[in-house]
Design a protein around this motif. Structure first.
Motif, PDB file in Angstrom:
ATOM      1  N   VAL A  42       0.860  -1.190   0.000  1.00  0.00           N
ATOM      2  CA  VAL A  42       0.000   0.000   0.000  1.00  0.00           C
ATOM      3  C   VAL A  42       0.891   1.232   0.000  1.00  0.00           C
ATOM      4  O   VAL A  42       1.996   1.212   0.530  1.00  0.00           O
ATOM      5  CB  VAL A  42      -0.947   0.015   1.219  1.00  0.00           C
ATOM      6  CG1 VAL A  42      -1.939  -1.133   1.142  1.00  0.00           C
ATOM      7  CG2 VAL A  42      -0.182  -0.034   2.518  1.00  0.00           C
ATOM      8  N   ASP A  43       0.405   2.285  -0.614  1.00  0.00           N
ATOM      9  CA  ASP A  43       1.175   3.513  -0.695  1.00  0.00           C
ATOM     10  C   ASP A  43       1.463   4.025   0.706  1.00  0.00           C
ATOM     11  O   ASP A  43       0.566   4.152   1.538  1.00  0.00           O
ATOM     12  CB  ASP A  43       0.404   4.560  -1.500  1.00  0.00           C
ATOM     13  CG  ASP A  43       1.263   5.750  -1.876  1.00  0.00           C
ATOM     14  OD1 ASP A  43       2.499   5.579  -1.972  1.00  0.00           O
ATOM     15  OD2 ASP A  43       0.711   6.834  -2.062  1.00  0.00           O
ATOM     16  N   GLY A  44       2.734   4.264   0.979  1.00  0.00           N
ATOM     17  CA  GLY A  44       3.110   4.741   2.303  1.00  0.00           C
ATOM     18  C   GLY A  44       4.589   5.024   2.371  1.00  0.00           C
ATOM     19  O   GLY A  44       5.342   4.744   1.450  1.00  0.00           O
ATOM     20  N   ASP A  45       5.026   5.573   3.482  1.00  0.00           N
ATOM     21  CA  ASP A  45       6.436   5.881   3.666  1.00  0.00           C
ATOM     22  C   ASP A  45       7.231   4.606   3.878  1.00  0.00           C
ATOM     23  O   ASP A  45       6.759   3.655   4.499  1.00  0.00           O
ATOM     24  CB  ASP A  45       6.625   6.804   4.874  1.00  0.00           C
ATOM     25  CG  ASP A  45       6.003   8.166   4.643  1.00  0.00           C
ATOM     26  OD1 ASP A  45       5.997   8.612   3.473  1.00  0.00           O
ATOM     27  OD2 ASP A  45       5.518   8.766   5.619  1.00  0.00           O
ATOM     28  N   ASP A  46       8.454   4.604   3.374  1.00  0.00           N
ATOM     29  CA  ASP A  46       9.311   3.426   3.496  1.00  0.00           C
ATOM     30  C   ASP A  46       9.619   3.082   4.956  1.00  0.00           C
ATOM     31  O   ASP A  46       9.924   1.941   5.268  1.00  0.00           O
ATOM     32  CB  ASP A  46      10.616   3.632   2.721  1.00  0.00           C
ATOM     33  CG  ASP A  46      10.363   3.720   1.223  1.00  0.00           C
ATOM     34  OD1 ASP A  46      11.176   4.369   0.542  1.00  0.00           O
ATOM     35  OD2 ASP A  46       9.372   3.150   0.747  1.00  0.00           O
ATOM     36  N   GLY A  47       9.530   4.060   5.856  1.00  0.00           N
ATOM     37  CA  GLY A  47       9.855   3.819   7.250  1.00  0.00           C
ATOM     38  C   GLY A  47       8.736   3.156   8.042  1.00  0.00           C
ATOM     39  O   GLY A  47       8.959   2.703   9.146  1.00  0.00           O
ATOM     40  N   ASP A  48       7.522   3.123   7.511  1.00  0.00           N
ATOM     41  CA  ASP A  48       6.402   2.516   8.226  1.00  0.00           C
ATOM     42  C   ASP A  48       6.593   1.006   8.325  1.00  0.00           C
ATOM     43  O   ASP A  48       7.174   0.381   7.447  1.00  0.00           O
ATOM     44  CB  ASP A  48       5.081   2.797   7.522  1.00  0.00           C
ATOM     45  CG  ASP A  48       4.678   4.255   7.596  1.00  0.00           C
ATOM     46  OD1 ASP A  48       3.800   4.651   6.830  1.00  0.00           O
ATOM     47  OD2 ASP A  48       5.259   4.998   8.411  1.00  0.00           O
ATOM     48  N   THR A  49       6.077   0.415   9.385  1.00  0.00           N
ATOM     49  CA  THR A  49       6.208  -1.032   9.551  1.00  0.00           C
ATOM     50  C   THR A  49       4.985  -1.747   8.990  1.00  0.00           C
ATOM     51  O   THR A  49       3.867  -1.224   9.030  1.00  0.00           O
ATOM     52  CB  THR A  49       6.370  -1.399  11.042  1.00  0.00           C
ATOM     53  OG1 THR A  49       5.263  -0.877  11.761  1.00  0.00           O
ATOM     54  CG2 THR A  49       7.661  -0.849  11.605  1.00  0.00           C
ATOM     55  N   PRO A  50       5.180  -2.951   8.477  1.00  0.00           N
ATOM     56  CA  PRO A  50       4.058  -3.723   7.932  1.00  0.00           C
ATOM     57  C   PRO A  50       3.068  -4.136   9.020  1.00  0.00           C
ATOM     58  O   PRO A  50       3.438  -4.314  10.182  1.00  0.00           O
ATOM     59  CB  PRO A  50       4.736  -4.957   7.337  1.00  0.00           C
ATOM     60  CG  PRO A  50       6.173  -4.620   7.229  1.00  0.00           C
ATOM     61  CD  PRO A  50       6.462  -3.616   8.285  1.00  0.00           C
ATOM     62  N   THR A  51       1.824  -4.307   8.629  1.00  0.00           N
ATOM     63  CA  THR A  51       0.808  -4.878   9.504  1.00  0.00           C
ATOM     64  C   THR A  51       0.709  -6.354   9.138  1.00  0.00           C
ATOM     65  O   THR A  51       0.568  -6.692   7.963  1.00  0.00           O
ATOM     66  CB  THR A  51      -0.555  -4.197   9.284  1.00  0.00           C
ATOM     67  OG1 THR A  51      -0.387  -2.789   9.486  1.00  0.00           O
ATOM     68  CG2 THR A  51      -1.595  -4.743  10.232  1.00  0.00           C
ATOM     69  N   ILE A  52       0.780  -7.216  10.152  1.00  0.00           N
ATOM     70  CA  ILE A  52       0.829  -8.656   9.893  1.00  0.00           C
ATOM     71  C   ILE A  52      -0.283  -9.361  10.657  1.00  0.00           C
ATOM     72  O   ILE A  52      -0.482  -9.131  11.851  1.00  0.00           O
ATOM     73  CB  ILE A  52       2.194  -9.238  10.319  1.00  0.00           C
ATOM     74  CG1 ILE A  52       3.319  -8.532   9.570  1.00  0.00           C
ATOM     75  CG2 ILE A  52       2.231 -10.748  10.089  1.00  0.00           C
ATOM     76  CD1 ILE A  52       4.699  -8.804  10.100  1.00  0.00           C
ATOM     77  N   TRP A  53      -1.000 -10.219   9.949  1.00  0.00           N
ATOM     78  CA  TRP A  53      -1.968 -11.117  10.561  1.00  0.00           C
ATOM     79  C   TRP A  53      -1.366 -12.502  10.470  1.00  0.00           C
ATOM     80  O   TRP A  53      -1.241 -13.067   9.383  1.00  0.00           O
ATOM     81  CB  TRP A  53      -3.300 -11.077   9.810  1.00  0.00           C
ATOM     82  CG  TRP A  53      -4.015  -9.764   9.917  1.00  0.00           C
ATOM     83  CD1 TRP A  53      -4.970  -9.433  10.826  1.00  0.00           C
ATOM     84  CD2 TRP A  53      -3.856  -8.612   9.091  1.00  0.00           C
ATOM     85  NE1 TRP A  53      -5.409  -8.145  10.615  1.00  0.00           N
ATOM     86  CE2 TRP A  53      -4.731  -7.612   9.547  1.00  0.00           C
ATOM     87  CE3 TRP A  53      -3.033  -8.315   7.989  1.00  0.00           C
ATOM     88  CZ2 TRP A  53      -4.823  -6.357   8.966  1.00  0.00           C
ATOM     89  CZ3 TRP A  53      -3.116  -7.062   7.413  1.00  0.00           C
ATOM     90  CH2 TRP A  53      -4.003  -6.102   7.895  1.00  0.00           C
ATOM     91  N   ASP A  54      -0.965 -13.073  11.606  1.00  0.00           N
ATOM     92  CA  ASP A  54      -0.367 -14.407  11.589  1.00  0.00           C
ATOM     93  C   ASP A  54      -1.455 -15.471  11.659  1.00  0.00           C
ATOM     94  O   ASP A  54      -2.648 -15.166  11.738  1.00  0.00           O
ATOM     95  CB  ASP A  54       0.657 -14.573  12.705  1.00  0.00           C
ATOM     96  CG  ASP A  54       0.044 -14.450  14.101  1.00  0.00           C
ATOM     97  OD1 ASP A  54      -1.197 -14.385  14.229  1.00  0.00           O
ATOM     98  OD2 ASP A  54       0.813 -14.414  15.073  1.00  0.00           O
ATOM     99  N   SER A  55      -1.041 -16.734  11.633  1.00  0.00           N
ATOM    100  CA  SER A  55      -2.005 -17.842  11.630  1.00  0.00           C
ATOM    101  C   SER A  55      -2.955 -17.786  12.811  1.00  0.00           C
ATOM    102  O   SER A  55      -4.154 -17.989  12.666  1.00  0.00           O
ATOM    103  CB  SER A  55      -1.265 -19.187  11.643  1.00  0.00           C
ATOM    104  OG  SER A  55      -0.582 -19.382  10.435  1.00  0.00           O
TER     105      SER A  55
END
Length: 144
Positions: A42-55
């Motif tokens: 998604v469009d955003g700053d390179d410094g932002d952290t990913p949002t993760i949904w794990d199992s």
């Protein structure tokens, strides 16, 4: 030479080529009994952290907000996969964001789709698949 493949990362954006890519990645993960993660950029700053949904989160019903990720997760669950994750990664350069995420998180295979554009259309629009093949540290499967 031996090839290690411990987990697979599948890029998706909800497009028709991505739908084929998701189906291919699910089958590959099933056949090899490997964990599978889906990523959308998604469009955003390179410094932002990913949002993760794990199992655990996915199986508990905490689902991603992005339609492309939600569709991919639902198909994987219907296919019997339980070791899955969904990642919403911010970035401006799609291929670079995917490759950086894959490297930082030790993915051993990237699966992506291609619209199959050639000539002027490819020059104007670019090719995420070609950039992934160029920059990736690991094997890349391009699904058409």
């Amino acid at each position: 030479m031996s090839v290690t493949m411990d987990k697979i990362l599948c890029a998706t954006d909800g497009s028709v080529p991505a739908t084929k890519t998701v189906a291919f990645a699910i089958e590959l993960a099933q056949r090899l009994s490997l964990p599978l993660s889906f990523v959308t950029v998604v469009d955003g700053d390179d410094g932002d952290t990913p949002t993760i949904w794990d199992s655990a989160a996915l199986l508990a019903g905490k689902l991603p907000v992005d339609k492309s990720l939600l569709t991919a997760v639902e198909l994987a669950l219907k296919g019997g996969l339980r070791r899955i994750a969904a990642v919403r990664a911010p970035g401006r350069d799609i291929a670079r964001t995917i490759v950086d995420y894959a490297e930082k998180n030790s993915y051993h295979h990237i699966v992506t789709g291609s619209a199959g554009r050639t000539g002027a259309a490819r020059l104007l629009i670019g090719s995420v698949a070609a950039d992934l093949v160029t920059y990736a540290h690991c094997p890349v499967t391009v699904v058409r």
